[in-house]
Motif scaffolding. Structure first.
Motif, short mmCIF file in Angstrom:
data_model
loop_
_atom_site.label_atom_id
_atom_site.label_comp_id
_atom_site.label_asym_id
_atom_site.label_seq_id
_atom_site.Cartn_x
_atom_site.Cartn_y
_atom_site.Cartn_z
N ARG A 20 0.96 -1.24 -0.04
CA ARG A 20 0.05 -0.09 -0.01
C ARG A 20 0.78 1.15 -0.06
O ARG A 20 0.47 2.19 -0.76
N TRP A 21 2.07 1.34 0.85
CA TRP A 21 2.57 2.47 0.85
C TRP A 21 3.79 2.53 -0.12
O TRP A 21 4.24 3.60 -0.29
N ARG A 28 4.03 7.95 -6.61
CA ARG A 28 4.09 7.02 -7.61
C ARG A 28 2.73 6.58 -8.30
O ARG A 28 2.55 6.44 -9.39
N TRP A 29 1.62 6.39 -7.18
CA TRP A 29 0.15 6.23 -7.62
C TRP A 29 -0.37 7.42 -8.48
O TRP A 29 -0.92 7.28 -9.45
N LYS A 30 -0.08 8.51 -8.00
CA LYS A 30 -0.56 9.82 -8.90
C LYS A 30 0.07 9.78 -10.21
O LYS A 30 -0.34 10.03 -11.27
N ALA A 32 1.05 7.22 -11.91
CA ALA A 32 0.34 6.02 -12.81
C ALA A 32 -0.88 6.63 -13.33
O ALA A 32 -1.29 6.49 -14.45
N MET A 33 -1.66 7.25 -12.41
CA MET A 33 -3.09 7.68 -12.88
C MET A 33 -2.78 8.47 -13.87
O MET A 33 -3.70 8.65 -15.00
N ASP A 34 -1.84 9.69 -13.88
CA ASP A 34 -1.69 10.61 -14.94
C ASP A 34 -1.22 10.07 -16.04
O ASP A 34 -1.78 10.28 -17.33
N ALA A 35 -0.21 8.95 -16.14
CA ALA A 35 0.22 8.47 -17.41
C ALA A 35 -1.05 7.57 -17.96
O ALA A 35 -0.83 7.64 -19.41
N CYS A 36 -1.87 7.00 -17.24
CA CYS A 36 -2.89 6.22 -17.87
C CYS A 36 -4.24 6.92 -18.15
O CYS A 36 -5.22 6.56 -18.54
N GLU A 37 -4.05 8.26 -17.90
CA GLU A 37 -5.20 9.26 -18.22
C GLU A 37 -6.46 8.72 -17.38
O GLU A 37 -7.65 8.80 -17.73
N ALA A 87 -1.15 -1.81 -16.41
CA ALA A 87 -0.41 -3.01 -15.89
C ALA A 87 0.97 -2.76 -16.40
O ALA A 87 1.90 -3.05 -15.49
N ASP A 88 1.17 -2.14 -17.43
CA ASP A 88 2.73 -1.76 -17.84
C ASP A 88 3.11 -0.72 -16.83
O ASP A 88 4.34 -0.67 -16.57
N THR A 89 2.44 0.39 -16.54
CA THR A 89 2.88 1.45 -15.74
C THR A 89 3.44 1.02 -14.49
O THR A 89 4.07 1.33 -13.89
N LEU A 90 2.37 0.24 -13.80
CA LEU A 90 2.57 -0.35 -12.51
C LEU A 90 3.69 -1.41 -12.38
O LEU A 90 4.21 -2.06 -11.58
N MET A 91 4.22 -1.98 -13.73
CA MET A 91 5.32 -2.77 -13.83
C MET A 91 4.72 -4.33 -13.22
O MET A 91 5.31 -5.03 -12.39
N VAL A 92 3.52 -4.58 -13.68
CA VAL A 92 3.01 -5.95 -12.99
C VAL A 92 2.40 -6.85 -14.26
O VAL A 92 2.62 -6.32 -15.50
#
Length: 401
Positions: A20-21, A28-30, A32-37, A87-92
């Motif tokens: 979570r942290w 990092r979460w923000k 990812a949200m920006d990159a994925c629109e 998935a690609d942005t989070l590297m999963v």
């Protein structure tokens, strides 16, 4: 002992806290949200609104479940349309999504391959009383839990390319219910066009048929006989004013296993294949009350090949050859929500890996079927034959092929 207790109770909590942290809050979460629109802009203030993570669970080392509160103006479809990018942005490896409740979605985030080892075949219980037909073990899930199938409640449809491991699922089920087969509480009706995949079960089958030249009973005749048996039981239930039967030696669970449904229904030269589809439609829609169930296996799950596909109540997609086939098996937009059955590598190490749609949810779940080898199959046959009761002795079997 202590290590097992730690793995069950403490490890998921610690994993969830760390992930979570480390991954799902903060910059990092923000990013990812920006990159994925996956953000929205507040109309008046111009502020960027971000989806917010409210809960993280990590029941297994390889899979996280994340509950996200949507930004105002978003819907679950916002995430469905961006799963590959996320998935690609989070590297999963994979992300799947479902709508949890208004304003919230649940993400299943697969960080790595959950199934790196072969899963052993289920044990065979000694007594019929030890078998619960409401749920028998056939596979493991990506959440490190058992995947159960109910032979008494579900018609099971299994689709997969050659080498995907389709036969492991019915084989595992038969091992799990072996005492019921032995004691006459379950009768096996097996249609085996190739006289290959289920030839091992011929000694314990109530009916076994193929369309070989030496067959005394064709597969179409076997299916018609199964339907007639179901109709006779329906009439008896009506006479007794009962709504459904309970498996017993008088009214056993009749289990019809159809290998290679494409060969049976689409590619067969049998002029009665239209009648096969009609008979199967009747069985699949009326068999619940009469203890009549079907397990169907197919390589090509198109409507032309299997027109009764949507009548099966439990559907499993193992490795498939095209993305369109995923939705054919699991339902509309199943692949969009994360069932990537067409991306499973075509190597022996992935046999038995596939997807189902979770009950009470539209979210796909990754499973791996237990591996049942020839030794396990031979043990099953010996177990049934050695202990078969006088009520269901070999003299009562009608086996033809």
């Amino acid at each position: 002992g202590a290590p097992a207790s730690f793995d069950y109770h403490a490890a998921p909590v610690l994993r969830a806290w760390r992930r979570r942290w480390g991954s799902y809050v903060g910059p990092r979460w923000k990013r990812a949200m920006d990159a994925c629109e996956l953000t929205r802009e507040h109309r008046r203030s111009g502020m960027t609104l971000y989806p917010r993570v409210v809960k993280v669970r990590a029941y297994s080392p390889t899979v996280d479940t994340v509950v996200v509160r949507l930004a105002r103006g978003q819907s679950a479809r916002s995430f469905e349309d961006r799963l590959p990018e996320l998935a690609d942005t989070l590297m999963v490896e994979r992300v799947a999504v479902e709508r949890v409740k208004p304003g919230f979605v649940g993400l299943v985030i697969q960080r790595g391959e959950a199934f790196t080892e072969v899963i052993p075949a289920p044990d065979m219980p000694e007594d019929s009383d030890a078998v619960d037909l409401r749920g028998v073990y056939v596979a493991d899930t990506e959440y490190d839990s058992d995947f159960l199938i109910s032979p008494v409640n579900d018609h099971v449809f299994i689709a997969g390319a050659t080498g995907a491991g389709k036969n492991s699922i019915p084989a595992a089920m038969l091992r799990a219910i072996a005492p019921l087969i032995r004691d006459g509480l379950v009768r096996l009706w097996i249609a085996d066009p190739k006289q290959n995949e289920f030839a091992w079960a011929r000694p314990i089958a109530y009916r076994y048929a193929s369309d070989g030249d030496d067959s005394e009973l064709s597969i179409s005749e076997l299916i018609t006989e199964f339907r007639d048996e179901m109709a006779a039981r329906q009439a008896e239930l009506a006479r007794q004013r009962k709504r459904k039967c309970t498996p017993s030696t008088q009214t056993p669970l009749d289990l019809l296993i159809l290998d290679e449904m494409g060969a049976i229904m689409a590619y067969s030269t049998d002029r009665g294949r239209g009648l096969i589809a009609k008979d199967l439609a009747v069985i699949l829609t009326q068999g619940r009350a009469t203890c009549s169930r079907v397990i169907g296996l197919v390589q090509e799950p198109t409507k032309d090949t299997v027109p009764v596909r949507d009548l099966f109540t439990m559907r499993i997609a193992l490795r498939l050859t095209t993305s369109a086939q995923v939705d054919m098996v699991l339902g509309e937009n199943a692949r969009l929500r994360g069932a990537l059955a067409d991306e499973i590598p075509a190597v022996p190490e992935t046999a038995g890996i596939g997807y189902v749609v979770r009950q009470r949810s539209r979210i796909p779940m990754r499973i791996r079927a237990a591996y049942v080898d020839d030794t396990d199959l031979n043990d099953l046959v010996r177990f049934v034959l050695a202990g078969r009761s006088s009520l269901y002795s070999n003299t009562h079997l009608k086996v033809v092929a």
